[in-house]
Design a protein around this motif. Sequence first.
Motif, PDB file in Angstrom:
ATOM      1  N   LEU A 108       0.852  -1.186   0.000  1.00 60.78           N
ATOM      2  CA  LEU A 108       0.000   0.000   0.000  1.00 60.78           C
ATOM      3  C   LEU A 108       0.883   1.228   0.000  1.00 60.78           C
ATOM      4  O   LEU A 108       1.867   1.298   0.741  1.00 60.78           O
ATOM      5  N   LEU A 109       0.518   2.206  -0.827  1.00 63.93           N
ATOM      6  CA  LEU A 109       1.203   3.491  -0.865  1.00 63.93           C
ATOM      7  C   LEU A 109       0.183   4.596  -0.630  1.00 63.93           C
ATOM      8  O   LEU A 109      -0.870   4.617  -1.267  1.00 63.93           O
ATOM      9  N   SER A 110       0.485   5.499   0.277  1.00 62.16           N
ATOM     10  CA  SER A 110      -0.397   6.635   0.518  1.00 62.16           C
ATOM     11  C   SER A 110      -0.275   7.630  -0.637  1.00 62.16           C
ATOM     12  O   SER A 110       0.626   7.522  -1.489  1.00 62.16           O
ATOM     13  N   ALA A 111      -1.171   8.615  -0.652  1.00 65.24           N
ATOM     14  CA  ALA A 111      -1.101   9.649  -1.685  1.00 65.24           C
ATOM     15  C   ALA A 111       0.241  10.379  -1.629  1.00 65.24           C
ATOM     16  O   ALA A 111       0.810  10.745  -2.666  1.00 65.24           O
ATOM     17  N   LYS A 112       0.750  10.587  -0.419  1.00 69.37           N
ATOM     18  CA  LYS A 112       2.050  11.236  -0.265  1.00 69.37           C
ATOM     19  C   LYS A 112       3.155  10.406  -0.892  1.00 69.37           C
ATOM     20  O   LYS A 112       4.024  10.925  -1.607  1.00 69.37           O
ATOM     21  N   ALA A 113       3.129   9.102  -0.650  1.00 72.39           N
ATOM     22  CA  ALA A 113       4.131   8.209  -1.229  1.00 72.39           C
ATOM     23  C   ALA A 113       4.006   8.155  -2.750  1.00 72.39           C
ATOM     24  O   ALA A 113       5.012   8.110  -3.468  1.00 72.39           O
ATOM     25  N   LEU A 114       2.779   8.152  -3.246  1.00 72.27           N
ATOM     26  CA  LEU A 114       2.570   8.123  -4.694  1.00 72.27           C
ATOM     27  C   LEU A 114       3.120   9.382  -5.363  1.00 72.27           C
ATOM     28  O   LEU A 114       3.700   9.311  -6.449  1.00 72.27           O
ATOM     29  N   GLN A 115       2.944  10.525  -4.720  1.00 72.84           N
ATOM     30  CA  GLN A 115       3.478  11.762  -5.280  1.00 72.84           C
ATOM     31  C   GLN A 115       5.005  11.779  -5.244  1.00 72.84           C
ATOM     32  O   GLN A 115       5.656  12.239  -6.184  1.00 72.84           O
ATOM     33  N   LEU A 116       5.573  11.258  -4.162  1.00 71.56           N
ATOM     34  CA  LEU A 116       7.035  11.165  -4.094  1.00 71.56           C
ATOM     35  C   LEU A 116       7.582  10.200  -5.144  1.00 71.56           C
ATOM     36  O   LEU A 116       8.671  10.411  -5.680  1.00 71.56           O
ATOM     37  N   LEU A 117       6.826   9.157  -5.427  1.00 75.40           N
ATOM     38  CA  LEU A 117       7.248   8.188  -6.435  1.00 75.40           C
ATOM     39  C   LEU A 117       7.441   8.863  -7.788  1.00 75.40           C
ATOM     40  O   LEU A 117       8.340   8.500  -8.558  1.00 75.40           O
ATOM     41  N   GLY A 118       6.612   9.875  -8.076  1.00 75.06           N
ATOM     42  CA  GLY A 118       6.740  10.597  -9.337  1.00 75.06           C
ATOM     43  C   GLY A 118       8.015  11.401  -9.452  1.00 75.06           C
ATOM     44  O   GLY A 118       8.407  11.808 -10.549  1.00 75.06           O
ATOM     45  N   ALA A 119       8.690  11.630  -8.315  1.00 71.26           N
ATOM     46  CA  ALA A 119       9.936  12.395  -8.344  1.00 71.26           C
ATOM     47  C   ALA A 119      11.126  11.544  -8.763  1.00 71.26           C
ATOM     48  O   ALA A 119      12.196  12.077  -9.081  1.00 71.26           O
ATOM     49  N   TYR A 120      10.959  10.234  -8.771  1.00 76.11           N
ATOM     50  CA  TYR A 120      12.032   9.327  -9.194  1.00 76.11           C
ATOM     51  C   TYR A 120      11.907   9.118 -10.704  1.00 76.11           C
ATOM     52  O   TYR A 120      11.007   8.435 -11.171  1.00 76.11           O
ATOM     53  N   LYS A 121      12.823   9.714 -11.433  1.00 76.90           N
ATOM     54  CA  LYS A 121      12.705   9.760 -12.890  1.00 76.90           C
ATOM     55  C   LYS A 121      13.593   8.761 -13.622  1.00 76.90           C
ATOM     56  O   LYS A 121      13.651   8.777 -14.847  1.00 76.90           O
ATOM     57  N   GLU A 122      14.304   7.891 -12.908  1.00 79.93           N
ATOM     58  CA  GLU A 122      15.234   7.002 -13.602  1.00 79.93           C
ATOM     59  C   GLU A 122      14.509   6.007 -14.500  1.00 79.93           C
ATOM     60  O   GLU A 122      13.392   5.571 -14.205  1.00 79.93           O
ATOM     61  N   SER A 123      15.153   5.665 -15.588  1.00 76.01           N
ATOM     62  CA  SER A 123      14.589   4.704 -16.528  1.00 76.01           C
ATOM     63  C   SER A 123      14.765   3.274 -16.033  1.00 76.01           C
ATOM     64  O   SER A 123      13.921   2.415 -16.275  1.00 76.01           O
ATOM     65  N   ASN A 124      15.889   2.999 -15.368  1.00 77.68           N
ATOM     66  CA  ASN A 124      16.154   1.663 -14.833  1.00 77.68           C
ATOM     67  C   ASN A 124      15.477   1.550 -13.466  1.00 77.68           C
ATOM     68  O   ASN A 124      16.091   1.746 -12.427  1.00 77.68           O
ATOM     69  N   LEU A 125      14.194   1.237 -13.527  1.00 74.93           N
ATOM     70  CA  LEU A 125      13.356   1.321 -12.349  1.00 74.93           C
ATOM     71  C   LEU A 125      13.438   0.041 -11.520  1.00 74.93           C
ATOM     72  O   LEU A 125      13.334  -1.068 -12.039  1.00 74.93           O
ATOM     73  N   PHE A 126      13.615   0.222 -10.213  1.00 83.31           N
ATOM     74  CA  PHE A 126      13.584  -0.883  -9.263  1.00 83.31           C
ATOM     75  C   PHE A 126      12.722  -0.428  -8.096  1.00 83.31           C
ATOM     76  O   PHE A 126      13.197   0.204  -7.155  1.00 83.31           O
ATOM     77  N   LEU A 127      11.419  -0.716  -8.181  1.00 82.49           N
ATOM     78  CA  LEU A 127      10.454  -0.156  -7.245  1.00 82.49           C
ATOM     79  C   LEU A 127      10.723  -0.552  -5.801  1.00 82.49           C
ATOM     80  O   LEU A 127      10.508   0.242  -4.884  1.00 82.49           O
ATOM     81  N   ARG A 128      11.189  -1.763  -5.571  1.00 86.65           N
ATOM     82  CA  ARG A 128      11.438  -2.193  -4.196  1.00 86.65           C
ATOM     83  C   ARG A 128      12.510  -1.328  -3.536  1.00 86.65           C
ATOM     84  O   ARG A 128      12.423  -1.018  -2.349  1.00 86.65           O
ATOM     85  N   GLY A 129      13.503  -0.927  -4.313  1.00 88.77           N
ATOM     86  CA  GLY A 129      14.527  -0.048  -3.786  1.00 88.77           C
ATOM     87  C   GLY A 129      14.039   1.384  -3.641  1.00 88.77           C
ATOM     88  O   GLY A 129      14.367   2.062  -2.667  1.00 88.77           O
ATOM     89  N   VAL A 130      13.250   1.841  -4.604  1.00 86.42           N
ATOM     90  CA  VAL A 130      12.716   3.208  -4.557  1.00 86.42           C
ATOM     91  C   VAL A 130      11.835   3.391  -3.331  1.00 86.42           C
ATOM     92  O   VAL A 130      11.932   4.396  -2.614  1.00 86.42           O
ATOM     93  N   ILE A 131      10.970   2.419  -3.061  1.00 86.60           N
ATOM     94  CA  ILE A 131      10.051   2.507  -1.924  1.00 86.60           C
ATOM     95  C   ILE A 131      10.830   2.626  -0.615  1.00 86.60           C
ATOM     96  O   ILE A 131      10.496   3.436   0.260  1.00 86.60           O
ATOM     97  N   MET A 132      11.884   1.835  -0.471  1.00 81.29           N
ATOM     98  CA  MET A 132      12.671   1.867   0.758  1.00 81.29           C
ATOM     99  C   MET A 132      13.531   3.121   0.856  1.00 81.29           C
ATOM    100  O   MET A 132      13.991   3.483   1.938  1.00 81.29           O
ATOM    101  N   ASP A 133      13.740   3.796  -0.262  1.00 79.25           N
ATOM    102  CA  ASP A 133      14.587   4.987  -0.288  1.00 79.25           C
ATOM    103  C   ASP A 133      13.833   6.259   0.090  1.00 79.25           C
ATOM    104  O   ASP A 133      14.450   7.290   0.343  1.00 79.25           O
ATOM    105  N   MET A 134      12.502   6.206   0.140  1.00 75.41           N
ATOM    106  CA  MET A 134      11.703   7.414   0.362  1.00 75.41           C
ATOM    107  C   MET A 134      11.855   7.987   1.767  1.00 75.41           C
ATOM    108  O   MET A 134      11.733   9.192   1.971  1.00 75.41           O
ATOM    109  N   GLY A 135      12.088   7.138   2.737  1.00 74.11           N
ATOM    110  CA  GLY A 135      12.231   7.618   4.108  1.00 74.11           C
ATOM    111  C   GLY A 135      10.916   7.859   4.822  1.00 74.11           C
ATOM    112  O   GLY A 135      10.898   8.499   5.882  1.00 74.11           O
TER     113      GLY A 135
END
Length: 263
Positions: A108-135
Amino acid sequence: LQSKKWSIAFITLKLSRNFGHQNALLAGLEYAAHKCDCAISIDCDLQQDENMFDEFIRKYQAGSDIVLGIRNDRHTDSLFKKQSANVFYDFMALMGTKVVKNHADYRLLSAKALQLLGAYKESNLFLRGVIMDMGLKIDRVYFDVKPRSMGESKYTLAKMCAFALNGITSFSVAPLRLVSVIGFVFFIAALLFLCYVLYVKFWTHDAIFGWASTAILLCFFSGIQLLSLGIIGEYIGKIYTESKRRPRYIIEDIKVYEGDSME
């Protein structure tokens, strides 16, 4: 909701081609980012327990922006699948990539997390790492995996290795540091071997060496060099892909299926 009528709508996104699992998942999450308070992603094979949605929501309402769905065990997997998955998580952790064992993309991702997800612009996407990187605040929900009702998993060993390689090179420079360590170790080994050669040359009468030792050393060090170049090349390839800034996915069509109104 108790005093208002509301309806259920099923929305499907059709991509113009196969952009890969991670990009397809990202397309759905970004589409939902400004349309909901939170979103839950789940695999379509329905092995993940959808009855845990209420528990996800409770964790969210308690203040968590990210709720990870973690399977209790791997009793439904084959022995090979279990061992390869353990190796996958252990190797990722060894290489410095932040992953949670037995967590895939059921979260589950909150609206805040979903908006932060949009800030990660890399093409080589690894969502499991991105999610843990948000803080953001993270909680966990544990569930039992249901047996697959039909079909077989298309997540082969080759795909798992490629996924691990993408995750490691996207979130860790450990392989590059490993190359440096290997280079230093063999530099020291080369100096010691040089001392041995000089000793044999000037203090013994055994100055004639066989071709075997020379050939073995050449092959060994050549292999190390090629391995090092391959690791460096993988990172250069990532830089090349990122520099092109191509879209990570293209939505060809959006279909909305309206359900029945409810109170």
